[in-house]
Design a protein around this motif. Structure first.
Motif, PDB file in Angstrom:
ATOM      1  N   MET A   1      15.754   3.556  -0.333  1.00 46.76           N
ATOM      2  CA  MET A   1      14.381   3.134  -0.625  1.00 46.76           C
ATOM      3  C   MET A   1      13.397   4.075   0.055  1.00 46.76           C
ATOM      4  O   MET A   1      13.577   4.459   1.203  1.00 46.76           O
ATOM      5  N   GLY A   2      12.352   4.459  -0.648  1.00 47.31           N
ATOM      6  CA  GLY A   2      11.367   5.367  -0.102  1.00 47.31           C
ATOM      7  C   GLY A   2      10.096   4.654   0.291  1.00 47.31           C
ATOM      8  O   GLY A   2       9.935   3.437   0.094  1.00 47.31           O
ATOM      9  N   PHE A   3       9.154   5.417   0.858  1.00 46.40           N
ATOM     10  CA  PHE A   3       7.852   4.893   1.270  1.00 46.40           C
ATOM     11  C   PHE A   3       6.974   4.820   0.027  1.00 46.40           C
ATOM     12  O   PHE A   3       6.063   5.625  -0.169  1.00 46.40           O
ATOM     13  N   THR A   4       7.255   3.845  -0.838  1.00 43.58           N
ATOM     14  CA  THR A   4       6.607   3.766  -2.131  1.00 43.58           C
ATOM     15  C   THR A   4       6.070   2.372  -2.394  1.00 43.58           C
ATOM     16  O   THR A   4       6.553   1.376  -1.831  1.00 43.58           O
ATOM     17  N   VAL A   5       5.080   2.289  -3.263  1.00 44.72           N
ATOM     18  CA  VAL A   5       4.552   0.998  -3.688  1.00 44.72           C
ATOM     19  C   VAL A   5       5.646   0.203  -4.403  1.00 44.72           C
ATOM     20  O   VAL A   5       5.752  -1.024  -4.236  1.00 44.72           O
ATOM     21  N   THR A   6       6.456   0.885  -5.180  1.00 44.95           N
ATOM     22  CA  THR A   6       7.537   0.225  -5.905  1.00 44.95           C
ATOM     23  C   THR A   6       8.493  -0.476  -4.953  1.00 44.95           C
ATOM     24  O   THR A   6       8.855  -1.642  -5.159  1.00 44.95           O
ATOM     25  N   SER A   7       8.908   0.215  -3.882  1.00 42.64           N
ATOM     26  CA  SER A   7       9.823  -0.381  -2.904  1.00 42.64           C
ATOM     27  C   SER A   7       9.186  -1.585  -2.227  1.00 42.64           C
ATOM     28  O   SER A   7       9.831  -2.621  -2.038  1.00 42.64           O
ATOM     29  N   ALA A   8       7.917  -1.452  -1.853  1.00 42.12           N
ATOM     30  CA  ALA A   8       7.222  -2.554  -1.187  1.00 42.12           C
ATOM     31  C   ALA A   8       7.105  -3.760  -2.113  1.00 42.12           C
ATOM     32  O   ALA A   8       7.357  -4.907  -1.708  1.00 42.12           O
ATOM     33  N   PHE A   9       6.735  -3.515  -3.358  1.00 42.34           N
ATOM     34  CA  PHE A   9       6.595  -4.599  -4.327  1.00 42.34           C
ATOM     35  C   PHE A   9       7.920  -5.334  -4.513  1.00 42.34           C
ATOM     36  O   PHE A   9       7.981  -6.571  -4.497  1.00 42.34           O
ATOM     37  N   ARG A  10       8.998  -4.585  -4.662  1.00 41.77           N
ATOM     38  CA  ARG A  10      10.314  -5.215  -4.857  1.00 41.77           C
ATOM     39  C   ARG A  10      10.746  -6.017  -3.631  1.00 41.77           C
ATOM     40  O   ARG A  10      11.456  -7.020  -3.749  1.00 41.77           O
ATOM     41  N   TRP A  11      10.326  -5.571  -2.450  1.00 40.89           N
ATOM     42  CA  TRP A  11      10.638  -6.317  -1.232  1.00 40.89           C
ATOM     43  C   TRP A  11      10.000  -7.700  -1.270  1.00 40.89           C
ATOM     44  O   TRP A  11      10.638  -8.707  -0.973  1.00 40.89           O
ATOM     45  N   TRP A  12       8.726  -7.756  -1.630  1.00 43.10           N
ATOM     46  CA  TRP A  12       8.047  -9.059  -1.667  1.00 43.10           C
ATOM     47  C   TRP A  12       8.599  -9.939  -2.779  1.00 43.10           C
ATOM     48  O   TRP A  12       8.644 -11.167  -2.631  1.00 43.10           O
ATOM     49  N   VAL A  13       9.039  -9.346  -3.880  1.00 43.23           N
ATOM     50  CA  VAL A  13       9.681 -10.114  -4.950  1.00 43.23           C
ATOM     51  C   VAL A  13      10.948 -10.780  -4.409  1.00 43.23           C
ATOM     52  O   VAL A  13      11.244 -11.942  -4.726  1.00 43.23           O
TER      53      VAL A  13
END
Length: 504
Positions: A1-13
């Motif tokens: 996982m990278g320092f990305t909005v996508t990774s952060a969004f999936r974490w909260w999901v």
């Protein structure tokens, strides 16, 4: 996982699937709902030919479907390139030439204008109506969606700037995540479990950047299809919102409501105000309710940069603060070096949250982003502790209702009117929008206010069309250099609202 909005969004999901991610005019989407729907839309975009790096534009008023499409474009690997829903066909064409999108989505009200702007490229046009049915489509396999890298662009926000030439400001995953991290670290209640009232259109950083930023930190984002102070005040109280970031005019309109006197705003932990000088009476009105309005300096290329800290927000509210954990201010002096405290000059910003530059415009990028600093073209001064005071816009930008207007762009359009010999566009104060364009024109007998407004209506978005027009019988005053003196004209028309009739 990278320092990305996508990774952060999936974490909260994963962590909080049932937390509300977006509440749009009362219609709620949890993080799980938003993920499922946007993933289906992303798969549809890929099936429609979108590949990583392709631009997808949207020209529409804010809706929940629009917000879903923004997230979907990111999940597909595309780059969101929103266009102002107020644009004329001429303005749209200029923006399309800048970002060259593979697809353009519009709502019904904008479809005709978009089709005219696209011309022979009308095959790129898509209706935003296709988004809602995809909520019930078959879920795509996770491997179908794009795996983002930190330095990939997420969106391009258009700006006219001081030159009137359209430019696209590029934000990457890394810059958005750095921006989000600053807020969440320095003001924890803007992070995990917080909530924000977002009033800006998705075609601006106050819409798209805030959406991405606050989804990245697990917030609930409350949005209105059209800002009304009555509903905003109701939402702030009933939803116990913790963060409110907006232009000065929005705070002023809320405070002007009769019901503001009895309003309970005690849950607001962080309020950031920007876009115009703040009346001390407004600061006091909110402070009496326990809300500290923190003035911020920012621009499209740097988001909100940062807002005043406690040391200045209470005692020196004209100051915008000293920067942030990952953001630094400096002042460029007349000699090109860093100016000492107390000396005014051009505001410079250095930050990990800065945009990457301008889309497909290396010359403009090199001119504005150099030596590690963003050269804003605005004038300011730092005090001994590094707190910034914004003085004036060196660039000719008018901020009307939170939206930037290039004076040069409006001047260029008015100059096309038959008989116009000289034109200057200035900022006039306006009770509803904070600022509004004032056109000062000199020409021959063919020049009339009606002709100027009609031509502007045909070629400019409504909010850019002057509300005040002064037709001068004599040539406009000039400086020794030969340039028209805006200083003299600003002084002459400093009370335009009191001396000129509104023409629309």
């Amino acid at each position: 996982m990278g320092f990305t909005v996508t990774s952060a969004f999936r974490w909260w999901v994963r962590e909080h699937p049932n937390r509300v991610a977006v509440d749009f005019d009362g219609e709620e989407l949890t993080y799980a709902d938003l993920s499922a729907w946007s993933s289906r839309v992303a798969a549809a975009l890929i099936a429609d030919g979108i590949r990583p790096g392709d631009r997808v534009s949207i020209c529409a008023a804010n809706t929940l479907d629009y917000a879903v499409l923004i997230v979907a474009i990111m999940l597909s690997g595309g780059i969101h390139a929103p266009l102002s829903f107020r644009s004329s066909a001429r303005e749209l064409r200029g923006s399309l030439d800048t970002v060259t999108p593979s697809l353009l989505f519009t709502d019904a009200d904008r479809a005709g204008t978009a089709r005219e702007a696209l011309g022979d490229e009308a095959g790129k046009l898509r209706s935003l109506d296709v988004i809602r049915p995809l909520r019930e489509a078959t879920a795509p396999a996770p491997s179908t969606l794009h795996h983002a890298e930190p330095d990939e662009p997420v969106f391009i926000i258009g700006t006219s700037g001081s030159t009137g030439t359209p430019k696209g400001v590029v934000y990457s995953h890394r810059s958005i995540m750095t921006y989000a991290a600053e807020f969440a670290i320095m003001e924890p209640r803007t992070g995990n479990g917080g909530s924000i009232l977002a009033a800006g259109p998705y075609s601006s950083t106050s819409g798209t950047l805030l959406l991405m930023q606050f989804l990245s930190v697990g917030n609930t984002i409350y949005t209105q299809s059209r800002f009304t102070p009555e509903l905003a005040l109701k939402l702030l109280q009933e939803k116990k919102i913790t963060t409110f970031l907006a232009s000065t005019i929005f705070f002023e309109r809320i405070a002007a409501l009769p019901e503001f006197a009895a309003a309970d705003l005690s849950t607001i932990a962080f309020a950031q105000i920007s876009g115009a000088r703040v009346n001390p009476a407004i600061l006091q009105a909110y402070r009496e309710k326990g809300v500290v309005l923190r003035p911020a300096y920012g621009c499209t290329e740097a988001g909100g940069a940062w807002a005043a800290r406690d040391e200045t927000a209470f005692s020196e509210p004209e100051k915008c603060g000293p920067g942030a954990i990952f953001t630094e201010f400096a002042i460029r002096g007349e000699d090109g070096g860093f100016a000492p405290a107390g000396t005014a000059g051009e505001i410079l910003i250095r930050s990990g949250a800065l945009s990457q530059g301008y889309w497909n415009n290396p010359q403009a990028t090199a001119e504005t982003f150099r030596d590690g600093w963003l050269h804003t073209g605005d004038k300011g001064v730092l005090d001994e502790r590094g707190n910034l005071t914004f003085i004036d816009r060196i660039k000719d930008i008018i901020i009307s209702g939170g939206l930037n207007i290039s004076a040069m762009e409006v001047e260029s359009v008015i100059a096309e009117v038959p008989g116009v010999e000289e034109v200057v566009v200035l900022s006039a104060q306006d009770d509803q929008f904070g600022e509004t364009p004032l056109a000062v024109v000199h020409g021959d007998a063919r020049v009339t206010i009606d002709a100027i407004i009609a031509h502007c209506n045909a070629h400019l978005a409504n909010y850019k069309v002057p509300r005040y027009v002064a037709i001068e019988p004599e040539p406009l005053p000039r400086m020794a250099s030969g340039k028209i003196s805006k200083v003299i004209l600003r002084e002459k028309f400093k009370d335009a609202a009191g001396m000129l009739p509104k023409v629309r």
